[in-house]
Design an enzyme around this catalytic site. Structure first.
Site, PDB file in Angstrom:
ATOM      1  CE  LYS A   1       4.886  -2.221   6.288  1.00 10.66           C
ATOM      2  NZ  LYS A   1       5.405  -1.072   5.477  1.00 10.66           N
TER       3      LYS A   1
ATOM      4  CD  GLU B   1       1.879   4.553   3.832  1.00  8.65           C
ATOM      5  OE1 GLU B   1       1.477   5.725   4.012  1.00  8.65           O
ATOM      6  OE2 GLU B   1       0.930   3.394   3.562  1.00  8.65           O
TER       7      GLU B   1
ATOM      8  CB  CYS C   1      -2.481   6.020   4.547  1.00  4.86           C
ATOM      9  SG  CYS C   1      -2.057   5.001   3.271  1.00  4.86           S
TER      10      CYS C   1
ATOM     11  CD  GLU D   1       5.574  -0.141   2.260  1.00  6.30           C
ATOM     12  OE1 GLU D   1       6.202  -0.955   2.810  1.00  6.30           O
ATOM     13  OE2 GLU D   1       4.382   0.616   2.075  1.00  6.30           O
TER      14      GLU D   1
END
Length: 490
Positions: free
Chosen positions: A162, A252, A286, A464
């Protein structure tokens, strides 16, 4: 390891006490010991951090592209020099095996920072001719102050994913790590300062998501929020961000990703991929391919290959180089995963292996769950529909290509998907029909810095990594220049 000193907030280049007076504890999930007491940021602390970031961002954005690039490259060097030290802290805070954190978490985060440091000089506008006497040029300008809200599964990697594009584009970032795993984000702030980042350009505010995170999403001084976490929390973050000041967002979120094994696949390769797609990082990824679709005629052989590979899982001392499987990140999360396992049994799925707490020497005090494989699963089962975020694989059988594509897409999620096949034509034909943002053919899980990652449907908004993410942290200004005399109709 002995208990660490109380952890403070990191604002304007140094540690400072929270004004809220509230604290929370971070726990080592491998043994249940308290690692540290951490101060929680309140609303006044968010205000302080935003003011600091606004000051620092002006200095940072005024630097040349090469100056900013050199500072971020210096941070990359420090990260790599301290890889082992940071990996040990990450292992203590997350429970992940040191064999994983020392080779993946800091390494991949540093790669992303290096990638964006190299892209900084490429940020440029365009020139558009209109006519002989007039043209337009564009500038890509930073958004200003942005917020990052991290998840607990890859703390320092997410902080880098990030902050790297945000800082590269000339912004300042206020980062809130998960309250479950807050420690390495604070170390990252120290490294950025040591590398020469101006004070305020990267502030870290530990705290509870429902409070600190909400204050960040509502603050009018923040231009964008990048969030990693669950779908329900993501919807709240997005709603707060829009309602307060129409902030831009990157989301996300979760996944329930399909891994499709075709009948021409090498079953050993398919089993290897399925294992990595379900049990790496104890299933707390994830993008995990937790819905494993196997041709009915191949299922018995596939199950045997999975069982043979489960025997290779090594749980135990998380600092033992041979350990490749750690506890879950927290005791509440362990209990939630166990509830899903119980639900799978209740709804009729057959337990091929696992299905309970993992016990043994040195494991009894930790948040351990045995690697679990369910078979004889059906699409309507809870374990097949909902994200579990633990070491739980569901095997489903199918008969035809059209059927498996339809069933793979029958979900609100769309984060990842993968197929295993020897037929290149089939590989591309099928992957183009799958509703997912990150797809793999005959592999699983790699997300290099160059590769945009993000989801379809409820799995997220925006991306991202990759070039497009750098651009998403900028806003375009268009300027028309007229060289002839301006003509008014009045």
């Amino acid at each position: 390891m002995s208990r660490m000193a109380e952890q403070q907030l990191y604002i304007h280049g140094g540690y400072t006490s929270a004004t809220s007076g509230r604290t929370f504890e971070t726990i080592n999930p491998a043994n249940g010991n308290v690692l540290a007491t951490v101060q929680a940021a309140g609303r006044e602390d968010v205000d302080r951090a935003v003011k600091s970031a606004q000051q620092g961002q002006k200095i940072w954005a005024a630097m040349t592209a090469m100056e900013r690039s050199r500072i971020l490259r210096r941070a990359v060097d420090i990260l790599r020099e301290r890889n082992d030290e940071l990996a040990k802290l990450e292992t203590l805070d997350t429970g992940k095996a040191y064999s994983e954190t020392s080779t993946v978490d800091i390494v991949t985060g540093a790669d992303v920072l290096e990638y964006y440091a190299g892209l900084i000089p490429s940020l440029e506008g365009s020139q558009i001719p209109l006519r002989e006497t007039s043209f337009v040029y564009t500038r890509r300008e930073p958004l200003g102050v942005v917020a990052g809200i991290g998840a607990w599964n890859y703390p320092i990697q997410i902080a880098l994913w990030k902050s790297a594009p945000a800082l590269a584009a000339g912004n300042a970032m206020i980062f809130k790590p998960s309250e479950v795993t807050p420690l390495t984000a604070l170390k990252l702030a120290e490294i950025y300062s040591e590398a020469g980042l101006p004070d305020g350009v990267f502030n870290v505010l530990p705290g509870v998501g429902a409070e600190t995170g909400q204050y960040l999403t509502e603050h009018p001084g923040i231009a964008k929020v990048s969030f990693t976490g669950g779908v329900a929390s993501g919807k709240k973050v997005m709603a707060n961000s829009a309602a307060s000041s129409l902030k831009e967002v990157t989301m996300e979120l979760g996944g329930k990703s399909p891994l499709i094994v075709f009948d021409d696949a090498d079953l050993d390769l398919a089993a290897d991929i399925a294992m990595m797609a379900n049990f790496f990082s104890s299933g707390q990824v994830c993008t995990n391919g937790t819905r494993v679709f196997v041709p009915a005629k191949c299922n018995a052989a596939f199950e045997q290959k999975i069982l043979a590979r489960v025997e290779r899982i090594r749980a135990g001392d998380v600092f033992d180089p041979q350990t490749n499987f750690g506890p879950l990140v927290s005791f509440p999360h362990r209990d939630n995963v166990l509830r899903y396992i119980a639900k799978g049994k209740e709804e009729g799925a057959r337990v091929l292996c696992g299905g309970d707490v993992l016990k043994g020497d040195g494991l009894d005090n930790g948040a351990w769950v045995a690697p679990t494989v369910f078979t004889d699963c059906s699409d309507e089962m809870t374990i097949v529909r909902e994200e579990i975020f633990g070491p739980v694989m569901s095997i489903l059988t199918y008969e035809s290509e059209d059927e498996v594509i339809r069933r793979a897409n029958d979900t609100d999620y769309g984060l990842a998907a993968g197929i295993v096949t020897a037929d290149l034509n089939r590989a591309h034909r099928v992957i183009h029909q799958l509703e997912a943002g990150i797809c793999w053919i005959n592999t699983w899980g790699e997300s290099p810095a160059e590769m945009p990652v993000g989801g379809y449907k409820h799995s997220g908004i925006g991306r991202e990594n990759g070039v497009m993410t750098l651009q998403s942290y900028t806003q375009v200004k268009s300027i028309q220049v007229e060289m002839a005399k301006f003509q008014s109709i009045f």
